[in-house]
Design an enzyme around this catalytic site. Structure first.
Site, PDB file in Angstrom:
ATOM      1  N   LYS A 195      20.620  30.108  63.046  1.00  0.00           N
ATOM      2  CA  LYS A 195      19.959  31.091  63.911  1.00  0.00           C
ATOM      3  C   LYS A 195      18.517  31.294  63.457  1.00  0.00           C
ATOM      4  CE  LYS A 195      19.250  35.526  63.898  1.00  0.00           C
ATOM      5  NZ  LYS A 195      17.945  35.677  64.580  1.00  0.00           N
ATOM      6  N   GLY A 247      15.458  36.359  54.303  1.00  0.00           N
ATOM      7  CA  GLY A 247      14.887  37.464  55.069  1.00  0.00           C
ATOM      8  C   GLY A 247      14.698  38.676  54.192  1.00  0.00           C
ATOM      9  N   SER A 248      14.805  39.852  54.801  1.00  0.00           N
ATOM     10  CA  SER A 248      14.501  41.078  54.057  1.00  0.00           C
ATOM     11  C   SER A 248      15.635  41.440  53.096  1.00  0.00           C
ATOM     12  CB  SER A 248      14.279  42.223  55.038  1.00  0.00           C
ATOM     13  OG  SER A 248      15.455  42.440  55.777  1.00  0.00           O
ATOM     14  N   THR A 249      15.276  42.142  52.032  1.00  0.00           N
ATOM     15  CA  THR A 249      16.254  42.576  51.040  1.00  0.00           C
ATOM     16  C   THR A 249      17.278  43.508  51.684  1.00  0.00           C
ATOM     17  OG1 THR A 249      14.698  42.272  49.261  1.00  0.00           O
ATOM     18  CG2 THR A 249      16.464  43.823  48.839  1.00  0.00           C
ATOM     19  N   GLU A 250      16.789  44.336  52.607  1.00  0.00           N
ATOM     20  CA  GLU A 250      17.678  45.314  53.254  1.00  0.00           C
ATOM     21  C   GLU A 250      18.817  44.610  54.008  1.00  0.00           C
ATOM     22  OE1 GLU A 250      15.440  47.486  56.081  1.00  0.00           O
ATOM     23  OE2 GLU A 250      17.214  48.580  56.768  1.00  0.00           O
ATOM     24  N   GLY A 252      19.722  41.473  53.648  1.00  0.00           N
ATOM     25  CA  GLY A 252      20.462  40.680  52.659  1.00  0.00           C
ATOM     26  C   GLY A 252      21.539  41.507  51.973  1.00  0.00           C
ATOM     27  N   CYS A 303       7.328  35.263  51.132  1.00  0.00           N
ATOM     28  CA  CYS A 303       8.174  36.054  50.232  1.00  0.00           C
ATOM     29  C   CYS A 303       7.683  35.967  48.788  1.00  0.00           C
ATOM     30  CB  CYS A 303       9.624  35.617  50.335  1.00  0.00           C
ATOM     31  SG  CYS A 303       9.818  33.842  50.286  1.00  0.00           S
ATOM     32  N   GLU A 400       7.162  45.482  49.467  1.00  0.00           N
ATOM     33  CA  GLU A 400       6.699  44.219  50.048  1.00  0.00           C
ATOM     34  C   GLU A 400       5.957  44.546  51.350  1.00  0.00           C
ATOM     35  OE1 GLU A 400       9.700  41.472  51.612  1.00  0.00           O
ATOM     36  OE2 GLU A 400       8.637  39.864  50.589  1.00  0.00           O
TER      37      GLU A 400
HETATM   38  P1  NDP Z   1      15.016  40.408  58.709  1.00  0.00           P
HETATM   39  O1  NDP Z   1      15.654  40.349  57.383  1.00  0.00           O
HETATM   40  O2  NDP Z   1      15.524  41.399  59.687  1.00  0.00           O
HETATM   41  O3  NDP Z   1      15.091  38.965  59.409  1.00  0.00           O
HETATM   42  C1  NDP Z   1      15.529  37.761  58.827  1.00  0.00           C
HETATM   43  C2  NDP Z   1      16.547  37.074  59.724  1.00  0.00           C
HETATM   44  O4  NDP Z   1      17.783  37.805  59.743  1.00  0.00           O
HETATM   45  C3  NDP Z   1      16.133  36.982  61.188  1.00  0.00           C
HETATM   46  O5  NDP Z   1      16.622  35.789  61.738  1.00  0.00           O
HETATM   47  C4  NDP Z   1      16.823  38.200  61.764  1.00  0.00           C
HETATM   48  O6  NDP Z   1      16.949  38.168  63.150  1.00  0.00           O
HETATM   49  C5  NDP Z   1      18.154  38.157  61.071  1.00  0.00           C
HETATM   50  N1  NDP Z   1      18.883  39.419  61.046  1.00  0.00           N
HETATM   51  C6  NDP Z   1      18.433  40.680  61.272  1.00  0.00           C
HETATM   52  N2  NDP Z   1      19.427  41.580  61.135  1.00  0.00           N
HETATM   53  C7  NDP Z   1      20.537  40.876  60.816  1.00  0.00           C
HETATM   54  C8  NDP Z   1      21.900  41.247  60.515  1.00  0.00           C
HETATM   55  N3  NDP Z   1      22.295  42.497  60.522  1.00  0.00           N
HETATM   56  N4  NDP Z   1      22.760  40.260  60.208  1.00  0.00           N
HETATM   57  C9  NDP Z   1      22.380  38.975  60.168  1.00  0.00           C
HETATM   58  N5  NDP Z   1      21.111  38.574  60.436  1.00  0.00           N
HETATM   59  C10 NDP Z   1      20.203  39.506  60.746  1.00  0.00           C
HETATM   60  O7  NDP Z   1      13.472  40.584  58.526  1.00  0.00           O
HETATM   61  P2  NDP Z   1      12.434  41.209  59.588  1.00  0.00           P
HETATM   62  O8  NDP Z   1      12.041  40.152  60.506  1.00  0.00           O
HETATM   63  O9  NDP Z   1      12.989  42.459  60.204  1.00  0.00           O
HETATM   64  O10 NDP Z   1      11.241  41.626  58.650  1.00  0.00           O
HETATM   65  C11 NDP Z   1      11.285  42.866  57.961  1.00  0.00           C
HETATM   66  C12 NDP Z   1      10.690  42.737  56.588  1.00  0.00           C
HETATM   67  O11 NDP Z   1      11.460  41.833  55.827  1.00  0.00           O
HETATM   68  C13 NDP Z   1       9.299  42.132  56.558  1.00  0.00           C
HETATM   69  O12 NDP Z   1       8.332  43.092  56.762  1.00  0.00           O
HETATM   70  C14 NDP Z   1       9.256  41.546  55.183  1.00  0.00           C
HETATM   71  O13 NDP Z   1       8.892  42.524  54.256  1.00  0.00           O
HETATM   72  C15 NDP Z   1      10.666  41.107  54.937  1.00  0.00           C
HETATM   73  N6  NDP Z   1      10.882  39.663  55.182  1.00  0.00           N
HETATM   74  C16 NDP Z   1      11.040  38.861  54.116  1.00  0.00           C
HETATM   75  C17 NDP Z   1      11.205  37.513  54.297  1.00  0.00           C
HETATM   76  C18 NDP Z   1      11.355  36.616  53.142  1.00  0.00           C
HETATM   77  O14 NDP Z   1      11.211  35.406  53.283  1.00  0.00           O
HETATM   78  N7  NDP Z   1      11.657  37.127  51.985  1.00  0.00           N
HETATM   79  C19 NDP Z   1      11.204  36.901  55.608  1.00  0.00           C
HETATM   80  C20 NDP Z   1      11.098  37.852  56.687  1.00  0.00           C
HETATM   81  C21 NDP Z   1      10.934  39.175  56.453  1.00  0.00           C
HETATM   82  P3  NDP Z   1      15.722  38.796  64.001  1.00  0.00           P
HETATM   83  O15 NDP Z   1      14.588  37.899  63.880  1.00  0.00           O
HETATM   84  O16 NDP Z   1      16.217  38.856  65.346  1.00  0.00           O
HETATM   85  O17 NDP Z   1      15.496  40.170  63.437  1.00  0.00           O
END
Ligand code: NDP
Length: 490
Positions: A195, A247-250, A252, A303, A400
């Site tokens: 995804k 993706g985000s720590t939250e 994760g 990241c 971050e």
């Molecule tokens: P997310 O963690 O929400 O997004 C990462 C991926 O997870 C996307 O494909 C997202 O879909 C998907 N996702 C969102 N919610 C869920 C869930 N409950 N279960 C499974 N998958 C999910 O990051 P954001 O895009 O909201 O960014 C927010 C913050 O996170 C940024 O400001 C940054 O600080 C951090 N971030 C860190 C990254 C890294 O590489 N460490 C990468 C991206 C963000 P969708 O795109 O539809 O939300």
């Protein structure tokens, strides 16, 4: 006097030297009006759709599917079917051939992918062309080499594939993160449901075309697009054997909570707040280039970005002076312009988050510097920013920001540098700048970070493992280590 010299004497001297625009042509990439999901080697008609845009102009690029749990279920079913009825019987050397093919097609079509990546994501074409695409192809080449050597990679451990891998990737490096995930999964003999992020689905959808061109058997890789709900449906699906998330720590953390006790395999590559540490014996001009590359590369949507600059007090003044002068030369604007250094912020939501944290930095008492630069009127933009006078307790030193914003702190001794660098819940990466090799080694031993760069920053290689400590996640991607999360051992 020659003719040329005479002409030169007559030519008016320009009062200012401006870069002429050098836009990359867009017509190399054909974007369809509407995309479905790529399931079992076919395009489906999606139940629901949403628009994906170009963040630099807010122009709608296409309608793409918002996968429901039923559609995610179909993709998992296709992946399971491909795993049990064929893919697991394909010989390792045949698996390698598919990966080599994918790598070569990515190379052949790299301009097309680079343009699409910059359009949909906002990153400068210079970066998508010179970093994202070559590294994506390199990952497939690298893991193609391992596919028939797993017994050697893990001697006496009898590796076997896990099954169906659910992979969720973010928007900062859409194709590169896809490659980091799909290449090792296929090399190890698994099938995949991927995804992409909601805001950047297009390069993953174009990648489906590469899979067809490479004649990868149907169902081995399936791609479903949508927002977090689609990701959540994939995580929850009972027939997925492994989740790989970046993706985000939250998010994760919530995935980890959800999967506790299910027996599903999990790897998490989460956020960071890396320290880039500059000692007084460092080559300052090179360090300035490393600082700029560390935080303004990909608009700071990285990241492992070097978002906390730790400068030894004795060189603080000259270093900050050089850094500010260098910042004034960064060109912010059209991602498709080959001169652009800093492109568009990926989404309105991300821009709002950056603005909120920058406002918090000013409120808490940090001093802000932004070079004079004209930002385009349409789209999402943020000027390269440096905060000085930052205390460790400020939000801009702790959270971050994921944008082009640098927080500068100082230190006097190496011990103080280590203490400050490690004063974060994250542990993904760090940088050390010094001319002493022994100091590099001593720092690397003490910094709690998965990746430590010395006298460089943001360098990646498929042979080198990447991943974090603490709240930056667990599991490694890249290198031989990157195969392990996709294997079970007898
Ligand atoms: P997310 O963690 O929400 O997004 C990462 C991926 O997870 C996307 O494909 C997202 O879909 C998907 N996702 C969102 N919610 C869920 C869930 N409950 N279960 C499974 N998958 C999910 O990051 P954001 O895009 O909201 O960014 C927010 C913050 O996170 C940024 O400001 C940054 O600080 C951090 N971030 C860190 C990254 C890294 O590489 N460490 C990468 C991206 C963000 P969708 O795109 O539809 O939300």
């Amino acid at each position: 006097m020659s003719e040329l010299e005479r002409k030169r004497d007559r030519a008016p001297v320009p009062s200012a030297w401006e870069y002429a625009t050098a836009p990359e042509a867009r017509d190399i990439v054909q974007i369809r009006d509407r995309y479905g999901h790529f399931i079992g080697g076919e395009w489906t008609d999606p139940a629901e759709t949403y628009s994906t845009i170009a963040p630099s102009s807010e122009e709608t690029l296409a309608e793409v599917g918002q996968a429901t749990s039923e559609e995610v279920g179909l993709a998992v079913e296709a992946a399971r079917d491909a795993f049990t009825n064929g893919w697991s019987d394909v010989s390792p050397s045949e698996r390698a051939k598919y990966l080599f093919r994918i790598a070569r097609i990515l190379q052949e079509r790299s301009r097309e992918f680079a343009v699409l990546e910059s359009l949909n994501g906002g990153k400068p074409i210079r970066e998508s062309r010179d970093v994202d695409l070559p590294l994506s192809a390199a990952h497939f080449f690298y893991y193609a080499g391992w596919a028939d050597k797993l017994e050697y990679a893990f001697p006496n451990r009898k590796p076997r594939p896990i099954g169906v891998a659910g992979q969720i990737v973010p928007w900062n490096f859409p194709l590169l993160m896809l490659s980091w995930k799909i290449a090792p999964a296929l090399a190890a003999g698994n099938t995949v449901v991927l995804k992409p992020a909601e805001t950047t689905p297009l390069s993953a959808l174009l990648f489906a075309d590469v899979l067809r061109q490479a004649e990868l058997p149907p169902g081995v890789v399936n791609i479903v697009t949508g927002d977090g709900r689609t990701g959540a449906a994939l995580v929850e699906h009972p027939d997925v054997d492994k989740i790989a998330f970046t993706g985000s720590t939250e998010v994760g953390k919530s995935i980890q909570r959800q999967l506790a006790g299910t027996g599903k395999h999990l790897t998490l590559e989460l956020g960071g707040k890396a320290a880039n540490v500059i000692f007084d014996d460092a080559a300052l001009d090179q360090a300035v280039e490393g600082i700029v590359n560390g935080i303004y590369f990909n608009q700071g949507h990285v990241c492992c970005a070097g978002s906390r600059l730790l400068v030894q007090e004795s060189i603080y003044e000259p270093l900050i002076g050089k850094l500010k002068r260098r910042l004034a030369t960064l060109r912010v604007g059209d991602p498709l312009d080959k001169n652009t250094d800093v492109g568009a912020i990926n989404s309105k939501q991300q821009l709002d988050k950056i603005k909120e944290l920058v406002a918090a930095g000013e409120e808490e008492g940090a001093e802000i510097y932004q070079p004079p630069c004209r930002l385009p009127e349409k789209g999402y933009w943020f000027a390269p920013t440096v905060f000085t006078n930052v205390a460790q307790s400020y939000r801009i030193a702790q959270e971050e920001i994921f944008g082009p914003v640098l927080s500068v702190l100082t230190f006097r001794t190496p011990d103080e540098a280590v203490e400050k660098a490690n004063n974060t819940p994250y542990g993904l990466s760090a940088g050390v700048w010094t001319e002493k090799g022994s100091r590099i080694l001593a720092m690397a031993q003490q910094l709690r970070a998965g990746v430590i760069w010395a006298n460089t920053y943001n360098r990646f290689d498929p042979a080198s493992p990447f991943g974090g400590y603490k709240e930056s996640g667990f599991g490694r991607e890249g290198g031989r280590h990157g195969l392990e999360p996709y294997l079970e051992f007898e």
